[in-house]
Design a protein around this motif. Structure first.
Motif, short mmCIF file in Angstrom:
data_model
loop_
_atom_site.label_atom_id
_atom_site.label_comp_id
_atom_site.label_asym_id
_atom_site.label_seq_id
_atom_site.Cartn_x
_atom_site.Cartn_y
_atom_site.Cartn_z
N PHE B 12 0.85 -1.21 0.00
CA PHE B 12 0.00 0.00 0.00
C PHE B 12 0.88 1.25 0.00
O PHE B 12 0.64 2.20 -0.75
CB PHE B 12 -0.92 0.02 1.24
CG PHE B 12 -2.06 -0.95 1.16
CD1 PHE B 12 -2.61 -1.30 -0.06
CD2 PHE B 12 -2.62 -1.50 2.32
CE1 PHE B 12 -3.69 -2.20 -0.14
CE2 PHE B 12 -3.69 -2.38 2.26
CZ PHE B 12 -4.22 -2.74 1.03
N ARG B 19 1.93 6.49 -7.04
CA ARG B 19 0.54 6.39 -7.52
C ARG B 19 0.40 6.68 -9.01
O ARG B 19 -0.44 6.11 -9.68
CB ARG B 19 -0.37 7.31 -6.70
CG ARG B 19 -0.14 8.77 -6.92
CD ARG B 19 -0.94 9.61 -5.96
NE ARG B 19 -0.37 9.54 -4.62
CZ ARG B 19 -0.54 10.49 -3.71
NH1 ARG B 19 -1.31 11.51 -3.95
NH2 ARG B 19 0.03 10.40 -2.53
N ASN B 176 -14.92 -2.96 -0.16
CA ASN B 176 -13.76 -2.18 0.27
C ASN B 176 -14.01 -1.56 1.64
O ASN B 176 -13.15 -1.60 2.53
CB ASN B 176 -13.50 -1.09 -0.79
CG ASN B 176 -12.13 -0.47 -0.64
OD1 ASN B 176 -11.99 0.70 -0.35
ND2 ASN B 176 -11.09 -1.27 -0.82
N MET B 202 -3.26 2.50 4.12
CA MET B 202 -4.28 1.63 3.53
C MET B 202 -5.40 2.47 2.88
O MET B 202 -5.81 2.20 1.74
CB MET B 202 -4.86 0.75 4.63
CG MET B 202 -6.11 -0.01 4.24
SD MET B 202 -6.77 -0.93 5.65
CE MET B 202 -7.66 0.33 6.55
N ALA B 205 -4.14 4.36 -0.15
CA ALA B 205 -3.99 3.43 -1.27
C ALA B 205 -5.35 3.15 -1.90
O ALA B 205 -5.49 3.10 -3.13
CB ALA B 205 -3.34 2.14 -0.80
N SER B 206 -6.36 3.00 -1.07
CA SER B 206 -7.70 2.75 -1.60
C SER B 206 -8.15 3.89 -2.51
O SER B 206 -8.85 3.69 -3.49
CB SER B 206 -8.69 2.56 -0.45
OG SER B 206 -10.00 2.65 -0.90
N MET B 209 -5.94 3.51 -6.03
CA MET B 209 -5.70 2.31 -6.83
C MET B 209 -7.00 1.61 -7.23
O MET B 209 -8.08 2.00 -6.78
CB MET B 209 -4.74 1.35 -6.10
CG MET B 209 -5.28 0.65 -4.87
SD MET B 209 -3.96 -0.29 -3.99
CE MET B 209 -3.72 -1.71 -5.06
N LYS B 211 -9.92 -0.53 -7.04
CA LYS B 211 -10.56 -0.98 -5.79
C LYS B 211 -10.61 -2.50 -5.70
O LYS B 211 -10.48 -3.05 -4.60
CB LYS B 211 -11.99 -0.45 -5.71
CG LYS B 211 -12.09 1.03 -5.34
CD LYS B 211 -11.92 1.25 -3.86
CE LYS B 211 -12.23 2.66 -3.43
NZ LYS B 211 -11.45 3.74 -4.06
N GLU B 213 -8.47 -4.58 -6.83
CA GLU B 213 -7.14 -5.04 -6.44
C GLU B 213 -6.89 -4.73 -4.97
O GLU B 213 -6.32 -5.54 -4.23
CB GLU B 213 -6.08 -4.34 -7.32
CG GLU B 213 -4.74 -5.02 -7.23
CD GLU B 213 -3.68 -4.32 -8.08
OE1 GLU B 213 -2.50 -4.49 -7.76
OE2 GLU B 213 -4.04 -3.58 -9.02
N HIS B 214 -7.33 -3.56 -4.55
CA HIS B 214 -7.20 -3.18 -3.15
C HIS B 214 -7.94 -4.19 -2.27
O HIS B 214 -7.43 -4.63 -1.23
CB HIS B 214 -7.76 -1.77 -2.95
CG HIS B 214 -7.38 -1.12 -1.65
ND1 HIS B 214 -8.25 -1.03 -0.59
CD2 HIS B 214 -6.22 -0.54 -1.23
CE1 HIS B 214 -7.63 -0.41 0.42
NE2 HIS B 214 -6.42 -0.09 0.06
N ASN B 215 -9.13 -4.57 -2.72
CA ASN B 215 -9.91 -5.55 -1.96
C ASN B 215 -9.17 -6.88 -1.83
O ASN B 215 -9.15 -7.51 -0.77
CB ASN B 215 -11.27 -5.80 -2.63
CG ASN B 215 -12.21 -4.63 -2.44
OD1 ASN B 215 -11.95 -3.76 -1.59
ND2 ASN B 215 -13.28 -4.57 -3.20
#
Ligand code: SF4
Ligand code: SF4
Lengths: 457, 382
Positions: B12, B19, B176, B202, B205-206, B209, B211, B213-215
């Motif tokens: 993250f 980014r 998310n 975290m 990053a959400s 990026m 979402k 992938e974040h999940n």
């Protein structure tokens, strides 16, 4: 400082090609309506001192629109925060005491200076016009600037009084999704009316409401016509006069004395135009001003005058007092009254619909829209219609609402080839004002317009 | 960007740091559009439904002079820092830009962006998010605004955004939110399993990026990495409250002084994700409901002070002992709320506060001394 060079260059195109002279070019005389206007203002503020003994309810909130509904109730007075804070701002000693009292409670010094003056006066329980602070019975406020309801939230909590706010919706452009915004506003107005009746136990008088709206549009129409008269060369009124004269329209539109006063004033101004009576007999250049003035140092306009520059208006004075009708070509006209529009208001529904439409379309709100285009267009139009030779921006640290987008407006003017000048200040906090620097900046601007200092007796 | 072998929280941090590379790679990989937005009232559900990746515009904490001509210095450093990123061309990959009506400082960053920072597909949109979500009239109005926004997006991408698409957008966003709340729960423990700094990374990053992938990363963290964690001595349990703040360096410093940031109320924290969109046949109405019920920014918190209720609840649940009031210089919305909020916390919750004013760059050394002194005083009182 590439824009200084730009001014000089553009002076050839925009600068007034008038001979340098110290001889008066036009006759002048004091304005007869001036004294009456000052009296109306003082009467308004004095009324709060005796309000309680007379059984009147005191409301407080922001700006002008908030009180439209309140005056449909009988025996109500409305203390509008901004004009009250401005009155204090003109008196540095009082403003020091009040803003310091507010800051001592932890509120930041960079918040709206009208608000700090008002809150300080409330905390010290000292009414600027005499006696204790007029304790409000209710807080009722429209909200268009972020400051509005956050200010009155603090007031309501301080006095522990009931409170209601109405959100004036703004969008990217004044024209965007207007119907839906009107509908949203209208629905809140109904809620506001219900709240007023329930909370105050007073009857909301629809006839009175309709009458207030008639007065409002008549007042605004007359104010628009007065402003339009100022397109004449020489200008019959200067910015200082406009800032004073717009008070009754802004604050007292609900009472029949106000349109009556403006009718007389319009006649007087028309006569001045006919007779070529100038606000400043040495008018050589016409300046559009932006934002509220530094009320503690109205000399800014005097400095311009020493060079023959007359500040002929501003969006704040023009549009704060009325919302102009704009035709397809973009030309501003004094707004038509309800009657002139051929509208008949017969019921609460008619009146609410009308009010929502009127408020959502206010030109003044362009600044809150999150888009500089609307106000840029307004600037260009004002410069054109009021025959301005340049624009002077007061970069006003005291009012985040009106100061937003100022620099974008400035860039747009430069791009359009219009000379611009600016000075930093604060409308109602003299501690944030550098006199020497301000004089310097205004003088440089006037000189960049090709003007030299007049030799006045 | 090689991320695979790193731990999730480091990944993250890496994405936040890089980014722009991340977004460019994402575009190349998926062929999708990236839409930039300001503030946390943008209904990302609709953008995800349209196959886009929404990214929040955040600053870079570097001194700059490119915004001087556009935004007057009396406005908050955060909004100027955001605009600077656009003017410097760092978001050159954006296909469109948008915002939903919030504070007038950041509105100017948006206005200037639209005028001076071209986007690839020249799309910009301003949603009139009500300033009074507490009004029962706000919901129907916002539904219309969101419908108009959806239509504009459909015209832009040249295809309809179906209910199925919206279901996906809502589901991705809700997942998310749910996963991030699950991780926030870990901060309630006497020995918290995550730090405040990690949580801020975290959430940031959400916001920048993909979402989904974040999940996936969140799920991986919960499943594989969490069981290996032992927790840390919390020390003094702090909460951060205030303006936008993505300064992880400051937070890491505060957490190195015998304290742990166990809760927050700010927009790169809980205010961003706390509540979910409810289930409803009318998807747009569900999205509107979510943003109406969102933990409010002070600008939208009237007449009632609903923030107070939320903050008090966090104080109780996360056993907060002290609050760091972090305010961006000139941030009016928080300047209004901070004095009464500090009073409320002291009087009703017995929670003392330390007020800190942030600029684009933060004087970490000076703040360190102040935080140390604050913690010391608290320990004496405890
Ligand atoms: S517009 Fe200016 S004076 Fe009016 S409430 Fe907003 S900040 Fe204050
Ligand atoms: S809420 Fe505060 S920090 Fe955020 S943009 Fe507005 S003024 Fe800046």
């Amino acid at each position: 400082m590439e824009w200084v060079a730009t001014w000089v260059f553009l002076t050839h195109k925009w600068g007034p090609s008038v001979p340098k002279t110290t001889k008066a070019r036009y006759p002048t005389k004091p304005l007869e309506g001036w004294k009456h206007c000052k009296e109306l203002r003082l009467q308004h503020y004095k009324a709060f001192i005796t309000a309680r003994d007379e059984g009147k309810a005191i409301f407080t909130g922001s700006g002008d629109g908030s009180q439209i509904l309140v005056h449909a109730l009988h025996d109500s007075l409305f203390l509008s925060g901004e004009p009250y804070g401005a009155s204090i701002g003109g008196d540095p000693a009082a403003s020091d005491a009040f803003s310091e009292a507010c800051e001592a409670r932890g509120f930041a010094r960079d918040l709206d200076s009208y608000m700090r003056n008002y809150l300080g006066s409330m905390y010290l329980d000292r009414y600027y016009f005499g006696g204790p602070f007029p304790r409000p019975d209710f807080v009722f406020s429209f909200h268009v600037c972020d400051t509005h309801f956050k200010w009155y939230q603090i007031v309501a909590e301080h006095f522990n009084v009931p409170t209601f706010g109405i959100d004036i919706p703004v969008s990217g452009r004044l024209s965007d999704r207007r119907e839906s915004r009107q509908e949203y506003l209208a629905s809140q107005i109904y809620d506001g009316i219900e709240w007023l009746e329930k909370t105050t136990h007073r009857r909301f008088d629809d006839e009175r409401f309709i009458q207030v709206l008639h007065n409002l549009t008549e007042t605004e129409s007359l104010w628009g016509q007065i402003c339009i008269q100022n397109q004449a060369i020489p200008a019959p009124l200067d910015q200082r006069a406009l800032f004073t004269l717009y008070f009754p329209g802004f604050m007292l539109f609900y009472q029949p004395e106000t349109p009556a006063f403006y009718r007389e004033l319009l006649d007087e101004v028309k006569q001045r135009v006919k007779d070529g009576i100038a606000a400043w007999p040495y008018e050589r250049a016409r300046i559009l001003h932006d934002s509220q003035p530094p009320w503690h140092w109205m000399k800014v306009f005097r400095i311009m005058e020493q060079y023959g520059g007359v500040s002929v208006g501003s969006q704040y004075a023009f549009c704060g007092g009325c919302s102009f009708d704009v035709d397809d070509q973009g030309v501003w006209h004094a707004p038509k009254t309800i009657k002139e529009r051929g509208i008949v208001l017969q019921s609460r529904e008619d009146a609410v619909r009308f009010l929502a439409e009127w408020e959502v379309g206010r030109l003044m709100f362009s600044v809150f829209c999150g888009n500089a285009d609307d106000k840029n267009r307004q600037f260009l139009q004002m410069v054109k219609q009021w025959h301005c030779d340049g624009v002077m921006f007061h970069l006003n640290r005291g009012c985040e609402g009106v100061a937003q987008l100022q620099l974008e407006n400035r860039l747009a003017m430069i791009e359009a080839g219009i000379p611009v000048g600016s000075f930093e200040g604060n409308m109602a906090d003299h501690r944030e004002f550098d006199e020497a620097q301000t004089i310097d900046r205004i003088e440089s601007f006037m000189e960049s317009l090709g003007l030299t200092k007049l030799e006045l007796a | 960007m090689v991320l695979k072998e790193k731990l999730v929280m480091d990944r993250f941090a890496e994405v936040v740091k890089n980014r722009h590379d991340y977004a460019r790679e994402w575009k190349q990989r998926t062929g999708g559009r990236v839409m930039g937005y300001f503030c946390t009232y943008m209904p990302e559900e609709i953008l995800i439904a349209a196959g886009m990746m929404p990214v929040r515009i955040l600053g870079s904490h570097e001194p700059q002079d490119v915004t001087e001509r556009h935004i007057y210095s009396m406005f908050c450093p955060f909004c100027r820092d955001c605009l600077a990123q656009g003017l410097k061309g760092r978001f050159e990959y954006l296909d469109g830009i948008g915002m939903a009506h919030t504070c007038l400082h950041i509105r100017q960053a948006y206005s200037s962006w639209v005028l001076h920072v071209p986007t690839k597909q020249n799309f910009s949109y301003y949603i009139s998010m009500p300033a009074k979500p507490q009004s029962p009239r706000a919901r129907p109005f916002l539904i219309k605004e969101l419908e108009a926004f959806k239509k504009a997006v459909e015209e832009w991408i040249g295809r309809p955004v179906t209910n199925k698409d919206l279901d996906k957008g809502i589901e991705v966003m809700n997942t998310n939110r749910r996963l991030m709340r699950q991780i926030y729960e870990l901060r309630k423990a006497d020995k918290p399993l995550v730090t405040g700094t990690e949580c801020m990374q975290m959430v940031c990053a959400s916001q920048c990026m993909d979402k989904e992938e974040h999940n996936k990363l969140l799920a991986e963290f919960i499943k594989n990495e969490l069981p290996k964690r032992t927790g840390r001595d919390a020390g003094t349990r702090l909460m951060i409250i205030g303006s936008e703040d993505d300064d992880t360096e400051f937070l890491a410093m505060a957490e190195s002084l015998g304290a742990t940031v166990v809760a927050d109320d700010h927009c790169t924290g809980s205010r961003y994700f706390w509540n979910e969109a409810p289930k409803s046949e009318d998807r747009i109405a569900a999205i509107a409901d979510r943003y109406i019920a969102k933990v409010p920014c002070p600008e939208k918190d009237w007449e009632e002070r609903r923030r107070w209720t939320h903050i008090s609840k966090l104080v109780d649940e996360y056993k907060v002992q002290g609050a760091l009031m972090i305010q961006q210089k000139f941030c009016d919305p928080h300047e209004f709320d901070i004095p009464p909020l500090m009073k409320m916390l002291k009087e009703k919750k017995n929670v003392p506060s330390l007020f800190l004013e942030f600029d684009v760059t933060v004087p970490v050394g000076q703040f360190r001394t102040r935080v140390e002194a604050f913690l010391e005083t608290m320990q004496l009182e405890m």
